[in-house]
Write a protein that holds these residues in place. Structure first.
Motif, PDB file in Angstrom:
ATOM      1  N   ASN A   1       0.832  -1.208   0.000  1.00 31.53           N
ATOM      2  CA  ASN A   1       0.000   0.000   0.000  1.00 31.53           C
ATOM      3  C   ASN A   1       0.865   1.256   0.000  1.00 31.53           C
ATOM      4  O   ASN A   1       0.629   2.202  -0.776  1.00 31.53           O
ATOM      5  CB  ASN A   1      -0.919  -0.021   1.226  1.00 31.53           C
ATOM      6  CG  ASN A   1      -2.030   0.999   1.133  1.00 31.53           C
ATOM      7  OD1 ASN A   1      -1.778   2.183   1.029  1.00 31.53           O
ATOM      8  ND2 ASN A   1      -3.278   0.533   1.184  1.00 31.53           N
ATOM      9  N   LEU A   2       1.889   1.303   0.879  1.00 30.91           N
ATOM     10  CA  LEU A   2       2.729   2.493   0.982  1.00 30.91           C
ATOM     11  C   LEU A   2       3.588   2.695  -0.271  1.00 30.91           C
ATOM     12  O   LEU A   2       3.780   3.826  -0.738  1.00 30.91           O
ATOM     13  CB  LEU A   2       3.610   2.406   2.224  1.00 30.91           C
ATOM     14  CG  LEU A   2       2.856   2.465   3.571  1.00 30.91           C
ATOM     15  CD1 LEU A   2       3.828   2.287   4.734  1.00 30.91           C
ATOM     16  CD2 LEU A   2       2.096   3.791   3.718  1.00 30.91           C
TER      17      LEU A   2
ATOM     18  N   ASN B   1       1.341   3.929  -3.098  1.00 33.95           N
ATOM     19  CA  ASN B   1       1.042   5.357  -2.905  1.00 33.95           C
ATOM     20  C   ASN B   1       2.228   6.214  -3.321  1.00 33.95           C
ATOM     21  O   ASN B   1       2.075   7.272  -3.946  1.00 33.95           O
ATOM     22  CB  ASN B   1       0.704   5.634  -1.437  1.00 33.95           C
ATOM     23  CG  ASN B   1      -0.751   5.368  -1.126  1.00 33.95           C
ATOM     24  OD1 ASN B   1      -1.530   5.040  -2.011  1.00 33.95           O
ATOM     25  ND2 ASN B   1      -1.118   5.487   0.144  1.00 33.95           N
TER      26      ASN B   1
ATOM     27  N   LEU C   1      -4.502   4.176   3.786  1.00 33.48           N
ATOM     28  CA  LEU C   1      -3.741   4.491   4.995  1.00 33.48           C
ATOM     29  C   LEU C   1      -4.493   4.102   6.266  1.00 33.48           C
ATOM     30  O   LEU C   1      -3.876   3.756   7.279  1.00 33.48           O
ATOM     31  CB  LEU C   1      -3.388   5.979   5.026  1.00 33.48           C
ATOM     32  CG  LEU C   1      -2.354   6.413   3.975  1.00 33.48           C
ATOM     33  CD1 LEU C   1      -2.087   7.915   4.066  1.00 33.48           C
ATOM     34  CD2 LEU C   1      -1.049   5.640   4.142  1.00 33.48           C
TER      35      LEU C   1
ATOM     36  N   VAL D   1      -3.694   0.529   6.581  1.00 29.89           N
ATOM     37  CA  VAL D   1      -2.294   0.401   7.014  1.00 29.89           C
ATOM     38  C   VAL D   1      -2.199   0.568   8.534  1.00 29.89           C
ATOM     39  O   VAL D   1      -1.562  -0.236   9.224  1.00 29.89           O
ATOM     40  CB  VAL D   1      -1.410   1.462   6.305  1.00 29.89           C
ATOM     41  CG1 VAL D   1      -0.058   1.597   7.011  1.00 29.89           C
ATOM     42  CG2 VAL D   1      -1.196   1.059   4.848  1.00 29.89           C
TER      43      VAL D   1
ATOM     44  N   VAL E   1       3.036   3.588  13.450  1.00 35.19           N
ATOM     45  CA  VAL E   1       3.345   4.229  12.170  1.00 35.19           C
ATOM     46  C   VAL E   1       3.251   5.745  12.336  1.00 35.19           C
ATOM     47  O   VAL E   1       2.317   6.257  12.952  1.00 35.19           O
ATOM     48  CB  VAL E   1       2.391   3.745  11.047  1.00 35.19           C
ATOM     49  CG1 VAL E   1       0.931   3.993  11.416  1.00 35.19           C
ATOM     50  CG2 VAL E   1       2.749   4.428   9.720  1.00 35.19           C
TER      51      VAL E   1
ATOM     52  N   PHE F   1       4.648   9.650  10.165  1.00 30.67           N
ATOM     53  CA  PHE F   1       5.129  10.154   8.872  1.00 30.67           C
ATOM     54  C   PHE F   1       5.562  11.608   9.001  1.00 30.67           C
ATOM     55  O   PHE F   1       5.186  12.304   9.941  1.00 30.67           O
ATOM     56  CB  PHE F   1       4.045  10.023   7.789  1.00 30.67           C
ATOM     57  CG  PHE F   1       2.891  10.972   7.973  1.00 30.67           C
ATOM     58  CD1 PHE F   1       2.877  12.211   7.323  1.00 30.67           C
ATOM     59  CD2 PHE F   1       1.829  10.641   8.789  1.00 30.67           C
ATOM     60  CE1 PHE F   1       1.824  13.085   7.501  1.00 30.67           C
ATOM     61  CE2 PHE F   1       0.765  11.512   8.971  1.00 30.67           C
ATOM     62  CZ  PHE F   1       0.757  12.729   8.316  1.00 30.67           C
TER      63      PHE F   1
ATOM     64  N   PHE G   1       7.231   7.650   5.417  1.00 28.20           N
ATOM     65  CA  PHE G   1       6.509   6.897   6.437  1.00 28.20           C
ATOM     66  C   PHE G   1       7.497   6.071   7.247  1.00 28.20           C
ATOM     67  O   PHE G   1       8.379   5.410   6.686  1.00 28.20           O
ATOM     68  CB  PHE G   1       5.462   5.987   5.793  1.00 28.20           C
ATOM     69  CG  PHE G   1       4.199   6.711   5.411  1.00 28.20           C
ATOM     70  CD1 PHE G   1       3.144   6.842   6.307  1.00 28.20           C
ATOM     71  CD2 PHE G   1       4.080   7.296   4.150  1.00 28.20           C
ATOM     72  CE1 PHE G   1       2.005   7.528   5.963  1.00 28.20           C
ATOM     73  CE2 PHE G   1       2.936   7.980   3.794  1.00 28.20           C
ATOM     74  CZ  PHE G   1       1.891   8.098   4.702  1.00 28.20           C
TER      75      PHE G   1
END
Length: 410
Positions: free
Chosen positions: A304-305, A308, A369, A372, A383, A385, A395
């Motif tokens: 996912n990260l 993105n 997110l 996530v 997590v 960022f 992140f």
């Protein structure tokens, strides 16, 4: 004079109180008829006896001392108001009395006259009043206990009602959230599905127009467009499936021993197809290769990260993927050189369906997110960022690295 003596004699004989006259030695010298009636003795039997004859035996010894002390300094006084006094009858029975003492002198010597009142009826009334008061106190105590019990029961009932109200409010809130999510899903799905489906339809139609061998490049171009559109649709569906599983509590973290460098390289190879022209993923690894993590949840988080980072970075930019492992923790960092997240939006990036104002036309559901963060929470990690508009976003993920404890026997 004779008349006065007759009057006194009449008063003595007809008095409603018992009258007992004793001399200084405590000997009874005279009683009136009422006294002989009270004590149950014949008329003359008490004359010449000590006053202790009329006192219960258990008090005799002390009474002699009290009597001698009183006769040393006789004075008028009442007895029995603040203490219980008892007299003894001829048959040995006892009854409560009230006594008044008055000393006097005659030519024959010093004497004390005692006025004796039988207060049996009064004592019975007092006892009845005391018993009634005790009963009232008992009833009051029972009433207070009942009130206390009812108060507790009422408080418990009110608490249950409040809990029920809270549960209803939570259920309504949950239902509203679910309805909002359904509404947002319909809105997002109708919008996000339209573009890839139109792309698939358009490319599928155009492929039929290039039947010749020399049109292979054009055909491949449309095949890639179809693949990309299908990938976008798959991501959207996966996001909604993930949210559904999280809502139902069907997602759990199950750490396994894994080769993390190999895992990351395979994931990079898998996601390379999403990279734009000249975009590159720079991978760096430091620390032990084997760690204890949940493979599926970790894959979804990193995929996912990275997707993105690819989506929101221009062509030709680097995406940095760094991993550092320790005995207790695993640190993961994904940095892009993309559009960044506006400061005003940064507090909301992990909220469901939220998309930053500068996301533009880039496809997305606003769920990535949020998923996530939920997955990292399930893994017991954290997590954070940092981001700056036009400069990029980084992140930082920290996850615990430990073998799960064996399940105990119930």
């Amino acid at each position: 004079m004779t008349r006065h003596i007759e009057m006194l004699d009449a008063l003595f004989k007809h008095a409603t109180e018992g009258i007992v006259v004793v001399d200084k030695s405590g000997t009874i010298v005279m009683l009136n008829p009422k006294a002989t009636e009270l004590f149950g003795y014949p008329n003359t039997e008490l004359t010449g006896k000590k006053i202790e004859t009329l006192i219960p035996q258990r008090f005799n010894h002390n009474h002699v001392q009290y009597r001698d002390k009183y006769l040393e300094e006789p004075r008028a006084r009442g007895m029995g108001h603040l203490m219980d006094l008892y007299a003894r009858r001829h048959d040995g029975s006892e009854f409560p009395v009230e006594v008044s003492l008055s000393p006097f002198k005659t030519s024959e010597g010093e004497f004390v006259v005692s006025f004796v009142i039988d207060i049996t009826e009064r004592k019975m009334q007092e006892n009845r009043i005391i018993e009634a008061n005790l009963e009232i106190q008992k009833l009051n105590a029972e009433l207070e206990e009942r009130v206390s019990l009812r108060t507790k029961e009422l408080a418990t009932a009110i608490k249950k009602v409040e809990q029920s109200q809270e549960e209803v409010i939570r259920a309504l809130k949950k239902e509203r959230e679910l309805n909002n999510m359904k509404s947002q899903f319909v809105t997002i799905a109708s919008h996000e599905f339209r573009t890839p489906l139109a792309t698939i339809l358009s490319s599928a139609s155009l492929i039929g127009r290039y039947p010749k061998t020399e049109d292979e490049d054009k055909r491949q171009k449309h095949v890639l467009r179809i693949k990309s559109a299908v990938t976008n649709l798959t991501e959207i569906l996966n996001d909604f499936l993930s949210i559904g599983k999280l809502e139902e509590g069907r997602v759990h973290s199950v750490p396994v021993l894994m080769d993390l460098p190999e895992f990351c390289k395979n994931l990079i190879e898998e996601i390379k197809g999403l990279c734009k022209e000249s975009q590159q993923i720079q991978f760096g690894y430091d620390g032990a290769a084997e760690v204890w993590l949940d493979k599926q949840l970790l894959r979804n988080v990193i995929f996912n990260l990275l997707s993105n980072a690819i989506k929101y970075s221009p062509e030709g930019k680097f995406i940095f993927f760094r991993v550092n492992t320790g005995a207790a923790l695993v640190h993961i960092e994904i940095e892009d050189q993309g559009i960044g997240i506006p400061t005003a939006d940064q507090a909301h990036v992990f909220e469901r369906f939220f998309r930053a104002h500068n996301a533009g036309t880039a496809q997305g559901t606003g769920l990535g997110l949020n998923i996530v963060q939920n997955y990292i929470d399930l893994m017991g990690g954290k997590v954070t960022f940092s981001s700056e508009v036009t400069k990029g976003t980084t992140f930082h993920i920290t996850l615990p690295n430990h073998q799960p404890a064996p399940a105990g026997n119930d």
